[in-house]
Design an enzyme around this catalytic site. Structure first.
Site, mmCIF file in Angstrom:
data_model
loop_
_atom_site.group_PDB
_atom_site.id
_atom_site.type_symbol
_atom_site.label_atom_id
_atom_site.label_comp_id
_atom_site.label_asym_id
_atom_site.label_seq_id
_atom_site.Cartn_x
_atom_site.Cartn_y
_atom_site.Cartn_z
ATOM 1 C CE LYS A 219 -0.462 -0.225 4.809
ATOM 2 N NZ LYS A 219 -1.244 -0.686 6.172
ATOM 3 N NE ARG B 231 -6.948 0.871 11.482
ATOM 4 C CZ ARG B 231 -5.786 0.867 11.080
ATOM 5 N NH1 ARG B 231 -5.189 1.919 10.923
ATOM 6 N NH2 ARG B 231 -5.398 -0.294 10.094
ATOM 7 C CE1 TYR C 30 13.215 31.318 5.193
ATOM 8 C CE2 TYR C 30 13.546 28.967 4.780
ATOM 9 C CZ TYR C 30 13.182 30.140 4.592
ATOM 10 O OH TYR C 30 13.084 30.342 3.018
ATOM 11 C CG MET D 99 10.337 23.570 -0.160
ATOM 12 S SD MET D 99 9.449 24.867 -1.288
ATOM 13 C CE MET D 99 8.019 25.031 -0.228
HETATM 14 C C1 LIG Z 1 -0.334 -1.649 6.688
HETATM 15 C C2 LIG Z 1 -1.358 -3.071 7.001
HETATM 16 C C3 LIG Z 1 -0.444 -4.162 7.139
HETATM 17 C C4 LIG Z 1 1.128 -4.230 7.313
HETATM 18 O O1 LIG Z 1 1.418 -3.596 8.551
HETATM 19 P P1 LIG Z 1 3.034 -3.518 9.184
HETATM 20 O O2 LIG Z 1 2.978 -3.033 10.184
HETATM 21 O O3 LIG Z 1 3.688 -2.520 7.675
HETATM 22 O O4 LIG Z 1 3.573 -4.813 8.748
HETATM 23 C C5 LIG Z 1 -1.164 -5.388 7.543
HETATM 24 N N1 LIG Z 1 -2.566 -5.367 7.401
HETATM 25 C C6 LIG Z 1 -3.277 -4.340 7.237
HETATM 26 C C7 LIG Z 1 -4.845 -4.514 7.505
HETATM 27 C C8 LIG Z 1 -2.778 -2.976 6.938
HETATM 28 O O5 LIG Z 1 -3.544 -1.913 6.751
#
Ligand SMILES: *Cc1c(COP(=O)(O)O)cnc(C)c1O
Length: 358
Positions: free
Chosen positions: A35, A130, A253, A301
């Protein structure tokens, strides 16, 4: 000359990390989590080096389609499932496996015209609150899905909130076991932390993400330093200027850093528009010319400044590593109060990326 910043990705580290992960869970199949464009590494750059995986997991339809169009024919899991009933057309067309976490998704499946049954991951909320069905409702949802001709293989899925901390996974495992007491089917529970540290969670499929990329799920490099997992991304740049400060001179800055005596500082071609965190405080580690020194002053930046006191030979053109082979991204993230996850996935598109085989 292009601006000297670049990121390199070690493809052999990716392959090796996947092999190491298989060693931790030899009985399990692996969903490699890609992802957020492969945690910032770029799915199209990395997926072939991971093609010995059993499947790829992600949550963006665009990324799923990219994988299919690049030639990946194995399983693809949508971790958040489909977002609207119309998405099931895409699920069907690209042969995606989908999470189901809400009743409306079961109804949508029941009404869908699909060319073949879709494999479903029934998501149980085991305490993270969630996504997912409550443990009490999971058996009913499973039964409903089981009866649909639109549904192929069913797997029970849950996600851990505290697998990387001393609290561990016991309470959530109890909730999963409650949800699954009348369900016989494969299970998929473990993220990276559970893969490394809680073998009782491994079951049929694991879902490692961050450890594929060689960073620590706990945020502490020392927790994975002994595993053989290697950083995949190295973000590097160069010194483009050196300043000789006198006592009282300020840097950057807001003038937030002030020299207490004569001091050499180096200016690095890397800033927050490259993905380096602006909130990195003075004292964040940076590798310069073979030595780990620290940032001074506010990150801008396009530039940041580093203390050259420990680097007497550093000069314009000296190599700088922001994170990677010589400096774990976890160490930088810890100094900034965040995790390697955030730094890696925030790499800016303006940074040129190259891949190496070693
Ligand atoms: C992101 C995610 C993972 C992987 O998590 P890591 O901590 O990077 O191993 C596994 N399952 C779900 C549902 C996730 O959203």
């Amino acid at each position: 000359m292009p601006r000297p910043i670049s990121a390199t990705l070690s493809l052999s580290a990716l392959t090796q990390n996947l092999n190491i992960i298989r060693g931790f869970a030899p009985e399990s199949k692996v969903w490699t989590v890609v992802k957020a464009n492969g945690y910032g590494h770029g799915i199209s750059r990395i997926w072939r080096s991971l093609s010995s995986t059993d499947g790829f997991a992600l949550l963006d339809f665009k990324e799923a389609i990219l994988l299919r169009e690049s030639g990946w024919q194995g399983p693809v899991l949508l971790l958040e499932g489909f977002f609207t009933a119309e998405d099931l057309v895409t699920v069907d067309q690209y042969r995606l496996t989908t999470a189901v976490h809400s009743d409306w998704q079961i109804k949508a499946l029941a009404q869908a015209q699909l060319s073949q049954p879709v494999d479903v991951y029934l998501k149980v909320n085991s305490g993270m609150n969630r996504l997912g069905f409550s443990p009490e409702h999971a058996g009913t949802a499973w039964q409903q899905l089981r009866e649909l001709k639109q549904v192929g293989e069913l797997t029970l899925m849950s996600h851990f909130a505290t697998a990387d901390s001393v609290e561990g996974v016991d309470a959530q495992m109890a909730a999963v076991n409650l949800a699954g007491q009348d369900i016989s089917g494969p299970r998929c529970l473990a993220n990276s932390a559970a893969t490394l540290w809680h073998p009782q969670t491994h079951h049929d499929w694991i879902r490692p993400g961050i450890i594929i990329y060689g960073a620590s799920p706990s945020g502490e490099w020392k927790d994975i330093a002994h595993t053989g997992l290697q950083p995949v991304m190295t973000l590097k740049s160069e010194l483009i200027a050196v300043q000789e400060l006198k006592a009282g001179d300020r840097v950057g800055y807001g003038g937030r850093y002030q020299a207490s005596g004569p001091q050499r500082v180096g200016v690095v071609a890397c800033g927050y528009a490259d993905g380096y965190p602006r909130h990195a405080p003075t004292g964040t580690p940076v590798w310069v010319d073979g030595i780990v020194t620290t940032t001074v002053g506010t990150v801008s930046m396009d530039m940041l400044t580093v203390d050259l006191t420990p680097c007497p030979h550093a000069a314009i053109g000296s190599p700088v590593e922001l994170w990677g082979n010589h400096l774990p991204v976890d160490d930088v993230a810890t100094a900034c109060g965040t995790l390697g996850y955030e730094l890696l996935s925030a790499l800016s598109p303006r940074v040129p990326v190259s891949v190496t085989d070693h």
